[in-house]
Design an enzyme around this catalytic site. Structure first.
Site, PDB file in Angstrom:
ATOM      1  N   LYS A 117      46.126   8.720  38.021  1.00  0.00           N
ATOM      2  CA  LYS A 117      45.626   8.786  36.635  1.00  0.00           C
ATOM      3  C   LYS A 117      45.769   7.436  35.931  1.00  0.00           C
ATOM      4  CE  LYS A 117      48.558  12.098  35.505  1.00  0.00           C
ATOM      5  NZ  LYS A 117      49.292  12.330  36.781  1.00  0.00           N
ATOM      6  N   ARG A 141      49.345  18.723  29.091  1.00  0.00           N
ATOM      7  CA  ARG A 141      50.053  19.188  30.280  1.00  0.00           C
ATOM      8  C   ARG A 141      50.455  20.653  30.171  1.00  0.00           C
ATOM      9  NH1 ARG A 141      52.154  13.975  32.223  1.00  0.00           N
ATOM     10  NH2 ARG A 141      53.229  14.297  34.176  1.00  0.00           N
ATOM     11  N   ARG A 153      56.140   3.814  45.278  1.00  0.00           N
ATOM     12  CA  ARG A 153      56.243   3.160  43.971  1.00  0.00           C
ATOM     13  C   ARG A 153      57.700   3.070  43.517  1.00  0.00           C
ATOM     14  NH1 ARG A 153      53.232   5.749  39.000  1.00  0.00           N
ATOM     15  NH2 ARG A 153      54.906   7.242  39.297  1.00  0.00           N
ATOM     16  N   ARG A 184      60.998   3.241  38.019  1.00  0.00           N
ATOM     17  CA  ARG A 184      60.850   4.526  37.313  1.00  0.00           C
ATOM     18  C   ARG A 184      61.884   5.505  37.840  1.00  0.00           C
ATOM     19  NH1 ARG A 184      54.889   6.886  36.018  1.00  0.00           N
ATOM     20  NH2 ARG A 184      56.073   8.834  36.189  1.00  0.00           N
ATOM     21  N   ARG A 241      58.779  17.599  40.078  1.00  0.00           N
ATOM     22  CA  ARG A 241      57.627  17.283  39.216  1.00  0.00           C
ATOM     23  C   ARG A 241      56.373  18.000  39.719  1.00  0.00           C
ATOM     24  NH1 ARG A 241      57.991  11.051  39.810  1.00  0.00           N
ATOM     25  NH2 ARG A 241      55.994  10.949  38.726  1.00  0.00           N
TER      26      ARG A 241
HETATM   27  P1  AP5 Z   1      49.384   6.272  39.405  1.00  0.00           P
HETATM   28  O1  AP5 Z   1      48.067   5.707  39.007  1.00  0.00           O
HETATM   29  O2  AP5 Z   1      50.591   5.765  38.715  1.00  0.00           O
HETATM   30  O3  AP5 Z   1      49.330   7.868  39.334  1.00  0.00           O
HETATM   31  P2  AP5 Z   1      49.581   8.839  38.126  1.00  0.00           P
HETATM   32  O4  AP5 Z   1      48.702  10.002  38.359  1.00  0.00           O
HETATM   33  O5  AP5 Z   1      49.471   8.107  36.843  1.00  0.00           O
HETATM   34  O6  AP5 Z   1      51.091   9.249  38.460  1.00  0.00           O
HETATM   35  P3  AP5 Z   1      52.360   9.325  37.533  1.00  0.00           P
HETATM   36  O7  AP5 Z   1      53.554   9.292  38.415  1.00  0.00           O
HETATM   37  O8  AP5 Z   1      52.291   8.359  36.421  1.00  0.00           O
HETATM   38  O9  AP5 Z   1      52.172  10.767  37.012  1.00  0.00           O
HETATM   39  P4  AP5 Z   1      53.090  11.660  36.226  1.00  0.00           P
HETATM   40  O10 AP5 Z   1      52.143  12.638  35.724  1.00  0.00           O
HETATM   41  O11 AP5 Z   1      54.253  12.162  37.004  1.00  0.00           O
HETATM   42  O12 AP5 Z   1      53.788  10.676  35.180  1.00  0.00           O
HETATM   43  P5  AP5 Z   1      53.678  10.513  33.617  1.00  0.00           P
HETATM   44  O13 AP5 Z   1      54.037   9.144  33.315  1.00  0.00           O
HETATM   45  O14 AP5 Z   1      52.429  11.081  33.089  1.00  0.00           O
HETATM   46  O15 AP5 Z   1      49.531   6.081  40.973  1.00  0.00           O
HETATM   47  C1  AP5 Z   1      50.723   6.441  41.631  1.00  0.00           C
HETATM   48  C2  AP5 Z   1      51.022   5.430  42.741  1.00  0.00           C
HETATM   49  O16 AP5 Z   1      49.992   5.508  43.727  1.00  0.00           O
HETATM   50  C3  AP5 Z   1      51.024   3.977  42.258  1.00  0.00           C
HETATM   51  O17 AP5 Z   1      52.003   3.261  42.949  1.00  0.00           O
HETATM   52  C4  AP5 Z   1      49.616   3.480  42.601  1.00  0.00           C
HETATM   53  O18 AP5 Z   1      49.588   2.103  42.811  1.00  0.00           O
HETATM   54  C5  AP5 Z   1      49.311   4.266  43.864  1.00  0.00           C
HETATM   55  N1  AP5 Z   1      47.878   4.560  44.014  1.00  0.00           N
HETATM   56  C6  AP5 Z   1      46.969   4.832  43.034  1.00  0.00           C
HETATM   57  N2  AP5 Z   1      45.740   5.066  43.556  1.00  0.00           N
HETATM   58  C7  AP5 Z   1      45.880   4.953  44.913  1.00  0.00           C
HETATM   59  C8  AP5 Z   1      44.980   5.087  46.002  1.00  0.00           C
HETATM   60  N3  AP5 Z   1      43.675   5.373  45.828  1.00  0.00           N
HETATM   61  N4  AP5 Z   1      45.466   4.918  47.261  1.00  0.00           N
HETATM   62  C9  AP5 Z   1      46.791   4.611  47.449  1.00  0.00           C
HETATM   63  N5  AP5 Z   1      47.698   4.458  46.454  1.00  0.00           N
HETATM   64  C10 AP5 Z   1      47.254   4.631  45.208  1.00  0.00           C
HETATM   65  O19 AP5 Z   1      54.864  11.486  33.140  1.00  0.00           O
HETATM   66  C11 AP5 Z   1      56.210  11.215  33.437  1.00  0.00           C
HETATM   67  C12 AP5 Z   1      57.092  12.251  32.787  1.00  0.00           C
HETATM   68  O20 AP5 Z   1      56.976  12.151  31.349  1.00  0.00           O
HETATM   69  C13 AP5 Z   1      56.751  13.712  33.092  1.00  0.00           C
HETATM   70  O21 AP5 Z   1      57.361  14.162  34.276  1.00  0.00           O
HETATM   71  C14 AP5 Z   1      57.300  14.416  31.844  1.00  0.00           C
HETATM   72  O22 AP5 Z   1      58.690  14.549  31.919  1.00  0.00           O
HETATM   73  C15 AP5 Z   1      56.981  13.426  30.742  1.00  0.00           C
HETATM   74  N6  AP5 Z   1      55.657  13.671  30.129  1.00  0.00           N
HETATM   75  C16 AP5 Z   1      54.582  12.843  30.141  1.00  0.00           C
HETATM   76  N7  AP5 Z   1      53.542  13.390  29.503  1.00  0.00           N
HETATM   77  C17 AP5 Z   1      53.967  14.606  29.070  1.00  0.00           C
HETATM   78  C18 AP5 Z   1      53.327  15.671  28.368  1.00  0.00           C
HETATM   79  N8  AP5 Z   1      52.054  15.580  27.980  1.00  0.00           N
HETATM   80  N9  AP5 Z   1      54.064  16.781  28.119  1.00  0.00           N
HETATM   81  C19 AP5 Z   1      55.353  16.888  28.475  1.00  0.00           C
HETATM   82  N10 AP5 Z   1      56.004  15.923  29.162  1.00  0.00           N
HETATM   83  C20 AP5 Z   1      55.317  14.791  29.453  1.00  0.00           C
HETATM   84 MG    MG Z   2      50.792   7.723  35.252  1.00  0.00          MG
END
Ligand code: AP5
Ligand code: MG
Length: 193
Positions: free
Chosen positions: A14, A89, A128, A134, A146
């Site tokens: 994402k 979410r 990552r 992180r 997660r």
């Molecule tokens: P990346 O692009 O970072 O993927 P992502 O989908 O953004 O993954 P996240 O880990 O950020 O998702 P998340 O939903 O757990 O975290 P968030 O910050 O939202 O890619 C991942 C990796 O893969 C990278 O290393 C990238 O380089 C690699 N990659 C990308 N594309 C690739 C490809 N095509 N091939 C190979 N490799 C690739 O949330 C974190 C925490 O915050 C949550 O757990 C929760 O506690 C809290 N939180 C956030 N939002 C909310 C909400 N709305 N409500 C409640 N809690 C929330």
């Molecule tokens: Mg992300």
């Protein structure tokens, strides 16, 4: 306005794809995870509270993230559109987002769901975790937690948008560029409507 929800499990890409989308379509990136991590690094009260949930792989309370999004929507009231990354979410967040966007004049245009297999997700996040610092990427058990939380609490959001006829699925494996091209095709179709 073009308002996109970029949806998918942790590690689906994402954040990575958001960067390309906002540049090509001149949109504002609103990522609640990034906002929460900024609060944590500034050691605000909100950040310290949120960290307890994030480190356990759990969701932060709805009110916290809804408040952050409301603030950003106000701040960017002249934007040509938004990419919502990691939000909504829960169905509570999704309903609240619709309500907030009503005030800003334009509803969600589409929801793009990135489909990636579980083994690939875990591999990407562990990888990552070696470099990103992180905290929620550091252990496989937190990553699995997660993914469970995604399945139980976040997947219903997909149905929410399916019912609105806004859901589009994209195959999220392959190179970053290949996936971006698939996303652009769907966005261009929506824009052309
Ligand atoms: P990346 O692009 O970072 O993927 P992502 O989908 O953004 O993954 P996240 O880990 O950020 O998702 P998340 O939903 O757990 O975290 P968030 O910050 O939202 O890619 C991942 C990796 O893969 C990278 O290393 C990238 O380089 C690699 N990659 C990308 N594309 C690739 C490809 N095509 N091939 C190979 N490799 C690739 O949330 C974190 C925490 O915050 C949550 O757990 C929760 O506690 C809290 N939180 C956030 N939002 C909310 C909400 N709305 N409500 C409640 N809690 C929330
Ligand atoms: Mg992300």
């Amino acid at each position: 306005m073009l308002n996109i929800v970029l949806f998918g499990p942790p590690g689906a890409g994402k954040g990575t794809q958001s960067q390309y989308i906002i540049e090509k379509y001149n949109l504002i990136h609103l990522a609640t995870g990034d906002m929460l991590r900024a609060e944590i690094s500034e050691k605000t009260q909100m950040g310290l509270e949120a960290k307890k949930f994030i480190d356990k792989g759990q969701l932060v309370p709805d009110e916290t993230v809804i408040g952050m999004i409301a603030h950003k929507l106000e701040k960017h009231s002249n934007a040509s559109g938004f990419v919502f990354d990691g939000f909504p979410r829960t169905t509570v967040q999704a309903a609240k987002l619709d309500e907030m966007l009503q005030k800003h004049g334009a509803p969600i245009s589409l929801m793009i769901s990135l489909e990636v297999g579980k083994d690939e997700l875990i591999a990407r996040l562990l990888n990552r975790g070696k470099i990103s610092g992180r905290t929620d990427d550091q252990s496989e058990s937190t990553i699995r937690r997660r993914l469970e939380v995604y399945n139980t609490e976040t997947l219903p959001v997909m149905d929410y948008y399916k019912k609105q006829g806004k859901y589009r699925e994209i195959y999220g494996m392959g190179t970053i560029e290949e996936i971006f091209q698939r996303i652009c095709k769907v966005i261009d179709e929506t824009k052309g409507k």
